[in-house]
Write a protein that holds these residues in place. Structure first.
Motif, PDB file in Angstrom:
ATOM      1  N   PHE A   1      37.379 -22.102   2.380  1.00 24.32           N
ATOM      2  CA  PHE A   1      38.449 -23.026   3.266  1.00 24.32           C
ATOM      3  C   PHE A   1      38.244 -23.344   4.545  1.00 24.32           C
ATOM      4  N   TRP A   2      37.630 -22.088   5.242  1.00 23.28           N
ATOM      5  CA  TRP A   2      37.497 -22.171   6.829  1.00 23.28           C
ATOM      6  C   TRP A   2      35.985 -22.889   7.160  1.00 23.28           C
ATOM      7  N   PHE A   3      35.062 -22.763   6.455  1.00 26.14           N
ATOM      8  CA  PHE A   3      34.016 -23.443   6.586  1.00 26.14           C
ATOM      9  C   PHE A   3      34.246 -24.893   6.338  1.00 26.14           C
ATOM     10  N   SER A   4      35.140 -25.352   5.476  1.00 24.16           N
ATOM     11  CA  SER A   4      35.331 -26.836   5.204  1.00 24.16           C
ATOM     12  C   SER A   4      36.070 -27.307   6.324  1.00 24.16           C
ATOM     13  N   THR A   5      37.094 -26.463   6.745  1.00 24.64           N
ATOM     14  CA  THR A   5      38.118 -27.151   7.673  1.00 24.64           C
ATOM     15  C   THR A   5      37.211 -27.130   9.083  1.00 24.64           C
ATOM     16  N   ILE A   6      36.714 -26.119   9.351  1.00 25.58           N
ATOM     17  CA  ILE A   6      35.936 -26.280  10.841  1.00 25.58           C
ATOM     18  C   ILE A   6      34.925 -27.413  10.732  1.00 25.58           C
ATOM     19  N   VAL A   7      33.967 -27.329   9.949  1.00 21.55           N
ATOM     20  CA  VAL A   7      32.941 -28.410   9.893  1.00 21.55           C
ATOM     21  C   VAL A   7      33.489 -29.679   9.512  1.00 21.55           C
ATOM     22  N   GLY A   8      34.637 -29.994   8.788  1.00 22.60           N
ATOM     23  CA  GLY A   8      35.272 -31.094   8.674  1.00 22.60           C
ATOM     24  C   GLY A   8      35.973 -31.544   9.976  1.00 22.60           C
ATOM     25  N   GLY A   9      36.229 -30.802  10.615  1.00 21.44           N
ATOM     26  CA  GLY A   9      37.054 -31.097  11.758  1.00 21.44           C
ATOM     27  C   GLY A   9      36.145 -31.636  13.035  1.00 21.44           C
TER      28      GLY A   9
ATOM     29  N   ILE B   1      39.984 -27.086  -1.370  1.00 16.48           N
ATOM     30  CA  ILE B   1      39.993 -25.631  -2.227  1.00 16.48           C
ATOM     31  C   ILE B   1      41.371 -25.521  -2.935  1.00 16.48           C
ATOM     32  N   PRO B   2      42.523 -25.788  -2.409  1.00 16.85           N
ATOM     33  CA  PRO B   2      43.561 -25.918  -3.329  1.00 16.85           C
ATOM     34  C   PRO B   2      43.466 -26.900  -4.620  1.00 16.85           C
ATOM     35  N   TYR B   3      42.854 -28.151  -4.235  1.00 14.43           N
ATOM     36  CA  TYR B   3      42.469 -28.978  -5.447  1.00 14.43           C
ATOM     37  C   TYR B   3      41.453 -28.079  -6.608  1.00 14.43           C
ATOM     38  N   ALA B   4      40.560 -27.610  -5.948  1.00 13.84           N
ATOM     39  CA  ALA B   4      39.679 -26.747  -6.874  1.00 13.84           C
ATOM     40  C   ALA B   4      40.330 -25.636  -7.804  1.00 13.84           C
ATOM     41  N   LEU B   5      41.355 -25.203  -7.092  1.00 14.77           N
ATOM     42  CA  LEU B   5      42.037 -24.089  -7.835  1.00 14.77           C
ATOM     43  C   LEU B   5      42.850 -24.467  -8.898  1.00 14.77           C
ATOM     44  N   MET B   6      43.497 -25.780  -8.682  1.00 12.44           N
ATOM     45  CA  MET B   6      44.170 -26.642  -9.621  1.00 12.44           C
ATOM     46  C   MET B   6      43.337 -26.983 -10.849  1.00 12.44           C
ATOM     47  N   ARG B   7      42.152 -27.570 -10.415  1.00 13.07           N
ATOM     48  CA  ARG B   7      41.340 -27.818 -11.394  1.00 13.07           C
ATOM     49  C   ARG B   7      40.768 -26.854 -12.281  1.00 13.07           C
ATOM     50  N   ARG B   8      40.453 -25.804 -11.572  1.00  8.02           N
ATOM     51  CA  ARG B   8      39.757 -24.375 -12.218  1.00  8.02           C
ATOM     52  C   ARG B   8      40.714 -24.059 -13.380  1.00  8.02           C
TER      53      ARG B   8
ATOM     54  N   PHE C   1      31.205 -26.266  -2.376  1.00  4.46           N
ATOM     55  CA  PHE C   1      31.945 -25.287  -2.651  1.00  4.46           C
ATOM     56  C   PHE C   1      33.076 -25.595  -3.652  1.00  4.46           C
ATOM     57  N   SER C   2      33.744 -26.561  -3.724  1.00  2.00           N
ATOM     58  CA  SER C   2      34.703 -26.837  -4.641  1.00  2.00           C
ATOM     59  C   SER C   2      34.046 -26.917  -6.077  1.00  2.00           C
ATOM     60  N   ALA C   3      33.084 -27.514  -6.230  1.00  2.00           N
ATOM     61  CA  ALA C   3      32.363 -27.313  -7.594  1.00  2.00           C
ATOM     62  C   ALA C   3      32.297 -26.011  -7.955  1.00  2.00           C
ATOM     63  N   TYR C   4      31.871 -25.128  -7.173  1.00  2.00           N
ATOM     64  CA  TYR C   4      31.486 -23.670  -7.415  1.00  2.00           C
ATOM     65  C   TYR C   4      32.530 -22.841  -7.869  1.00  2.00           C
TER      66      TYR C   4
ATOM     67  N   ASP D   1      37.647 -14.827  -5.642  1.00  2.00           N
ATOM     68  CA  ASP D   1      38.590 -13.833  -5.178  1.00  2.00           C
ATOM     69  C   ASP D   1      38.989 -14.499  -3.862  1.00  2.00           C
ATOM     70  N   GLU D   2      39.873 -13.892  -3.067  1.00  2.00           N
ATOM     71  CA  GLU D   2      40.506 -14.044  -1.767  1.00  2.00           C
ATOM     72  C   GLU D   2      39.496 -14.385  -0.637  1.00  2.00           C
ATOM     73  N   ARG D   3      38.658 -13.536  -0.622  1.00  2.00           N
ATOM     74  CA  ARG D   3      37.450 -13.640   0.417  1.00  2.00           C
ATOM     75  C   ARG D   3      36.665 -14.868   0.184  1.00  2.00           C
ATOM     76  N   ARG D   4      36.127 -14.910  -0.970  1.00  2.00           N
ATOM     77  CA  ARG D   4      35.559 -16.355  -1.388  1.00  2.00           C
ATOM     78  C   ARG D   4      36.195 -17.487  -1.042  1.00  2.00           C
ATOM     79  N   LEU D   5      37.519 -17.503  -1.531  1.00  2.00           N
ATOM     80  CA  LEU D   5      38.335 -18.801  -1.273  1.00  2.00           C
ATOM     81  C   LEU D   5      38.305 -19.022   0.163  1.00  2.00           C
ATOM     82  N   SER D   6      38.866 -17.773   0.990  1.00  2.00           N
ATOM     83  CA  SER D   6      39.137 -18.190   2.196  1.00  2.00           C
ATOM     84  C   SER D   6      37.753 -18.550   3.013  1.00  2.00           C
ATOM     85  N   THR D   7      36.555 -18.035   2.575  1.00  2.00           N
ATOM     86  CA  THR D   7      35.445 -18.548   3.247  1.00  2.00           C
ATOM     87  C   THR D   7      35.034 -19.980   3.013  1.00  2.00           C
TER      88      THR D   7
END
Length: 555
Positions: free
Chosen positions: A137-145, A186-193, A118-121, A129-135
């Motif tokens: 983030f929540w996927f990464s956080t839940i699966v990573g946890g 996601i924050p890293y990806a935004l800074m990179r973008r 997702f970060s590459a995307y 947009d906010e919905r895509r970014l939040s989607t």
């Protein structure tokens, strides 16, 4: 490490794991850009950002600025990091480095499936947009946890697999650092973008310096392997806090199935490449541990550390910046081809001299940096230095294929080369560390020729055009290496630091002169990246000196 390793390696050490996490989240040489992004998601479809909120100007100027900032960070981190490793190798043994190296091959699998590309995307998408970014983030956080919990539970199984009982505790504590990475993709990806390279450079430098201080203090306190583990935790923790502050973004309670599918469509192709590389890394580690034990793995990790440091202090900063540029110029075949050939030539020219220094001075350099007892790492470091020059293009090519939306082609290449790498390791391990390293040189040569053909088709150029930058730099390396060996032989009675310094100086001078006359357009491209106060005078030198020989094509 995910993806095809830029330098053939068998281990992922502490500092490399830290940077790999950042590279994945940043969409750098590991994750690259992708093809054209999908449209905005449903719900809140306001574009979240433009690509350069901190300034304006053309892509080339921003890219050059980014390279300079990232290079400055690399030099700061590497000089301090090399000093830290020089201290730690005198306080810790190869078994402890080997333990952390083995643990570090497991952690990236959590990054891989929690991020899902997702970060590459986000880095390459036309709009987010906010919905895509939040989607994301929540996927990464839940699966990573969930995967972190699984790692805590199955640590004994993994320790049995590696035949290292002490690995259980190391894996469980390292889960803390993994959690930091998961929640900051996601924050890293935004800074990179946004091409916020200055902020990324400052952030990485602060985190690395604090982590190195902690590692040395805890090692002096007799904490053994935990000094290496704490180094990773502190680096990831500080980096995570700063990323959240400087990204200026917070997730909302939004999740879109349509956005998830759109991002996962590309992400699964990224995962395919990375899974193959992960399996290769595990297989190589298992082969080395089974045949040479944790001590052998430790020697390999130190050799790789030296190569990683020299590579990062030369052209590594160029590569993540170039990946963003590929994604932004992909609509123009001419601009894409010219950008790629220029980046390839500059990378070769920047990396070759430092790798030549390692190859020539290895027998003196390794004991000087790491102390007595690390001599088995010498032939490995020398062989990997030569392989690093060959495989440098793999970092750039990886980002190129993702940048133009062709991850499937890279997947086929990755499968073939990774299978060949594992088979070569299994065959060469009978000759010990030196046999493994020499085997990698052979694999690197085969992989390089294959990539020339693949890239040539992609950018619309003959394979010989893609190979030309390497041909030019190979001549430069041969000339500088011969000069360096002559100096090293004549100064072997001097103190080690003097011998290395004089040899490195001669290699550098000969290389610069050779590049100026044999690769003039590359020399000009390097000068054009410098700040204005230096660029003008050097451009006059580069642009007016005679060019008796030409081994490259002006791109």
């Amino acid at each position: 490490m995910s993806g095809i390793d830029p330098t053939p390696r068998l281990v992922t050490d502490v500092e490399h794991l830290t940077e790999q996490a950042g590279a994945r989240a940043l969409g750098g040489p590991v994750d690259g850009g992708t093809g054209p992004g999908d449209g905005p998601g449903d719900g809140d479809d306001r574009p979240h950002d433009d690509r350069d909120p901190e300034g304006s100007g053309d892509i080339g100027r921003r890219a050059a600025s980014g390279v300079l900032w990232m290079t400055a960070q690399k030099w700061l981190m590497r000089f301090s990091g090399l000093a830290t490793v020089a201290i730690l190798t005198r306080l810790l043994g190869p078994e402890q480095f080997g333990l952390v190296a083995a643990a570090s091959t497991v952690a990236p699998i959590v990054y891989l499936f929690s991020d899902l590309g997702f970060s590459a995307y986000i880095v390459q998408a036309d709009e987010v947009d906010e919905r895509r970014l939040s989607t994301g983030f929540w996927f990464s956080t839940i699966v990573g946890g969930l995967m972190c919990v699984g790692l805590l539970l199955f640590a004994p199984v993994l320790a049995d697999l590696f035949h290292l009982p002490d690995l259980v505790a190391v894996l469980r504590v390292m889960t803390i650092s993994i959690a930091f990475v998961v929640v900051t993709s996601i924050p890293y990806a935004l800074m990179r973008r946004r091409m916020q390279f200055r902020a990324l450079a400052v952030q990485g430098g602060i985190a690395a310096l604090l982590a190195q201080v902690v590692a040395v203090v805890t090692a002096l306190a007799g904490m053994g392997v935990w000094a290496l583990v704490l180094q990773l935790i502190v680096a990831q923790g500080v980096s995570a806090v700063l990323a959240w502050i400087w990204a200026r973004w917070w997730p909302r309670l939004l999740f879109s199935r349509r956005d998830f599918v759109a991002m996962a469509r590309f992400g699964l192709q990224v995962v395919g490449v990375d899974v193959i590389a992960m399996l290769r890394s595990w297989a190589e580690t298992a082969i080395v541990v089974a045949s040479l034990g944790a001590t052998g793995l430790g020697y390999l990790s130190i050799a790789q550390k030296l190569i990683q440091v020299t590579q990062d202090m030369s052209a590594a900063a160029l590569l993540p910046v170039a990946t963003v540029v590929f994604a932004q110029v992909r609509s123009s075949a001419d601009r894409l081809r010219a950008s790629y050939l220029k980046a390839l030539g500059v990378s070769y020219a920047a990396v070759a001299p430092v790798m030549t220094v390692v190859a020539v001075t290895g027998p003196v350099l390794v004991p000087l940096l790491f102390g007595d007892g690390w001599e088995p790492s010498v032939p490995v470091a020398q062989a990997l230095a030569l392989a690093a020059v060959l495989t440098l293009g793999a970092m750039l090519d990886h980002g190129l294929f993702y940048g133009v939306g062709k991850p499937g082609r890279w997947l086929v290449y990755a499968v073939a080369i990774d299978v060949l790498t594992v088979a070569t390791t299994a065959w060469a391990v009978r000759w010990g560390l030196a046999g493994i390293a020499v085997g990698f040189i052979g694999v690197a040569a085969v992989a390089t020729v294959v990539r020339w053909k693949l890239v040539g088709r992609l950018v619309g150029a003959p394979a010989r055009t893609v190979a030309r930058p390497f041909g030019g730099v190979a001549v430069c390396v041969a000339l500088s290496a011969l000069a360096g060996m002559a100096v090293a032989r004549s100064t072997d009675s001097l103190p080690a630091i003097v011998e290395v310094g004089l040899t490195g100086l001669v290699i550098g001078v000969v290389h610069v002169v050779a590049v100026r006359f044999l690769m003039p357009s590359t020399a000009r491209a390097v000068v054009e990246m410098l700040p204005g106060r230096f660029r003008g005078p050097l451009l006059r030198v580069v642009g007016t000196a005679p060019v008796p020989v030409r081994l490259e094509e002006n791109a």
